[in-house]
Scaffold this motif. Sequence first.
Motif, PDB file in Angstrom:
ATOM      1  N   GLY A   1      63.254  21.355 -82.044  1.00  0.00           N
ATOM      2  CA  GLY A   1      64.472  20.575 -81.860  1.00  0.00           C
ATOM      3  C   GLY A   1      64.201  19.084 -81.752  1.00  0.00           C
ATOM      4  O   GLY A   1      64.837  18.392 -80.965  1.00  0.00           O
ATOM      5  N   LEU A   2      63.268  18.593 -82.534  1.00  0.00           N
ATOM      6  CA  LEU A   2      62.894  17.178 -82.505  1.00  0.00           C
ATOM      7  C   LEU A   2      63.922  16.334 -83.261  1.00  0.00           C
ATOM      8  O   LEU A   2      64.639  16.846 -84.121  1.00  0.00           O
ATOM      9  N   PRO A   3      63.978  15.038 -82.957  1.00  0.00           N
ATOM     10  CA  PRO A   3      64.822  14.144 -83.755  1.00  0.00           C
ATOM     11  C   PRO A   3      64.340  14.104 -85.207  1.00  0.00           C
ATOM     12  O   PRO A   3      63.190  14.436 -85.507  1.00  0.00           O
ATOM     13  N   ASP A   4      65.228  13.706 -86.098  1.00  0.00           N
ATOM     14  CA  ASP A   4      64.940  13.773 -87.528  1.00  0.00           C
ATOM     15  C   ASP A   4      63.702  12.977 -87.937  1.00  0.00           C
ATOM     16  O   ASP A   4      62.898  13.450 -88.743  1.00  0.00           O
ATOM     17  N   ASP A   5      63.543  11.770 -87.408  1.00  0.00           N
ATOM     18  CA  ASP A   5      62.400  10.950 -87.836  1.00  0.00           C
ATOM     19  C   ASP A   5      61.069  11.534 -87.355  1.00  0.00           C
ATOM     20  O   ASP A   5      60.072  11.512 -88.084  1.00  0.00           O
ATOM     21  N   VAL A   6      61.044  12.084 -86.157  1.00  0.00           N
ATOM     22  CA  VAL A   6      59.821  12.698 -85.641  1.00  0.00           C
ATOM     23  C   VAL A   6      59.515  13.985 -86.407  1.00  0.00           C
ATOM     24  O   VAL A   6      58.364  14.244 -86.774  1.00  0.00           O
ATOM     25  N   LEU A   7      60.557  14.767 -86.674  1.00  0.00           N
ATOM     26  CA  LEU A   7      60.385  15.999 -87.437  1.00  0.00           C
ATOM     27  C   LEU A   7      59.879  15.701 -88.842  1.00  0.00           C
ATOM     28  O   LEU A   7      58.981  16.377 -89.346  1.00  0.00           O
ATOM     29  N   ARG A   8      60.425  14.669 -89.462  1.00  0.00           N
ATOM     30  CA  ARG A   8      60.004  14.294 -90.802  1.00  0.00           C
ATOM     31  C   ARG A   8      58.527  13.875 -90.815  1.00  0.00           C
ATOM     32  O   ARG A   8      57.777  14.247 -91.705  1.00  0.00           O
ATOM     33  N   ALA A   9      58.099  13.126 -89.807  1.00  0.00           N
ATOM     34  CA  ALA A   9      56.702  12.697 -89.731  1.00  0.00           C
ATOM     35  C   ALA A   9      55.768  13.893 -89.559  1.00  0.00           C
ATOM     36  O   ALA A   9      54.705  13.968 -90.197  1.00  0.00           O
ATOM     37  N   LYS A  10      56.156  14.836 -88.695  1.00  0.00           N
ATOM     38  CA  LYS A  10      55.316  16.021 -88.487  1.00  0.00           C
ATOM     39  C   LYS A  10      55.240  16.869 -89.755  1.00  0.00           C
ATOM     40  O   LYS A  10      54.175  17.354 -90.127  1.00  0.00           O
ATOM     41  N   LEU A  11      56.358  17.032 -90.439  1.00  0.00           N
ATOM     42  CA  LEU A  11      56.356  17.844 -91.651  1.00  0.00           C
ATOM     43  C   LEU A  11      55.610  17.160 -92.790  1.00  0.00           C
ATOM     44  O   LEU A  11      54.988  17.836 -93.615  1.00  0.00           O
ATOM     45  N   GLN A  12      55.642  15.833 -92.845  1.00  0.00           N
ATOM     46  CA  GLN A  12      54.861  15.134 -93.868  1.00  0.00           C
ATOM     47  C   GLN A  12      53.368  15.340 -93.642  1.00  0.00           C
ATOM     48  O   GLN A  12      52.605  15.488 -94.596  1.00  0.00           O
ATOM     49  N   ARG A  13      52.951  15.364 -92.396  1.00  0.00           N
ATOM     50  CA  ARG A  13      51.541  15.632 -92.087  1.00  0.00           C
ATOM     51  C   ARG A  13      51.175  17.059 -92.482  1.00  0.00           C
ATOM     52  O   ARG A  13      50.104  17.310 -93.029  1.00  0.00           O
ATOM     53  N   VAL A  14      52.088  18.004 -92.233  1.00  0.00           N
ATOM     54  CA  VAL A  14      51.843  19.392 -92.598  1.00  0.00           C
ATOM     55  C   VAL A  14      51.752  19.542 -94.117  1.00  0.00           C
ATOM     56  O   VAL A  14      50.929  20.312 -94.626  1.00  0.00           O
ATOM     57  N   VAL A  15      52.553  18.779 -94.853  1.00  0.00           N
ATOM     58  CA  VAL A  15      52.506  18.846 -96.314  1.00  0.00           C
ATOM     59  C   VAL A  15      51.157  18.373 -96.828  1.00  0.00           C
ATOM     60  O   VAL A  15      50.590  18.967 -97.756  1.00  0.00           O
ATOM     61  N   VAL A  16      50.613  17.334 -96.246  1.00  0.00           N
ATOM     62  CA  VAL A  16      49.296  16.844 -96.663  1.00  0.00           C
ATOM     63  C   VAL A  16      48.224  17.904 -96.395  1.00  0.00           C
ATOM     64  O   VAL A  16      47.378  18.183 -97.264  1.00  0.00           O
ATOM     65  N   ILE A  17      48.257  18.495 -95.226  1.00  0.00           N
ATOM     66  CA  ILE A  17      47.302  19.554 -94.894  1.00  0.00           C
ATOM     67  C   ILE A  17      47.484  20.737 -95.838  1.00  0.00           C
ATOM     68  O   ILE A  17      46.508  21.356 -96.289  1.00  0.00           O
ATOM     69  N   ASN A  18      48.726  21.046 -96.174  1.00  0.00           N
ATOM     70  CA  ASN A  18      49.029  22.144 -97.079  1.00  0.00           C
ATOM     71  C   ASN A  18      48.422  21.902 -98.463  1.00  0.00           C
ATOM     72  O   ASN A  18      47.849  22.816 -99.069  1.00  0.00           O
TER      73      ASN A  18
END
Length: 71
Positions: free
Chosen positions: A33-50
């Motif tokens: 339930g993170l704010p959109d900008d924090v969620l976007r940053a975390k998911l961008q990091r996950v995409v790089v790892i992916n």
Amino acid sequence: MAALVYIGTGLALVGILVLLYCVWAAISAKRAGLPDDVLRAKLQRVVVINMVALLVSVLGLMSVMIGVFLG
């Protein structure tokens, strides 16, 4: 050539395990339930790892195929 198959299998397994980590990290980030900008940053990091995990997995599978063809 058996060593190439074993090394490739190890790389492929490591890649698959990291892919499973990426799935877990993305689901836990969405559920947090993170704010959109924090969620976007975390998911961008996950995409790089992916992407790195996919590369490692593909390299491992290519090593296995080369080892099988040459062996």
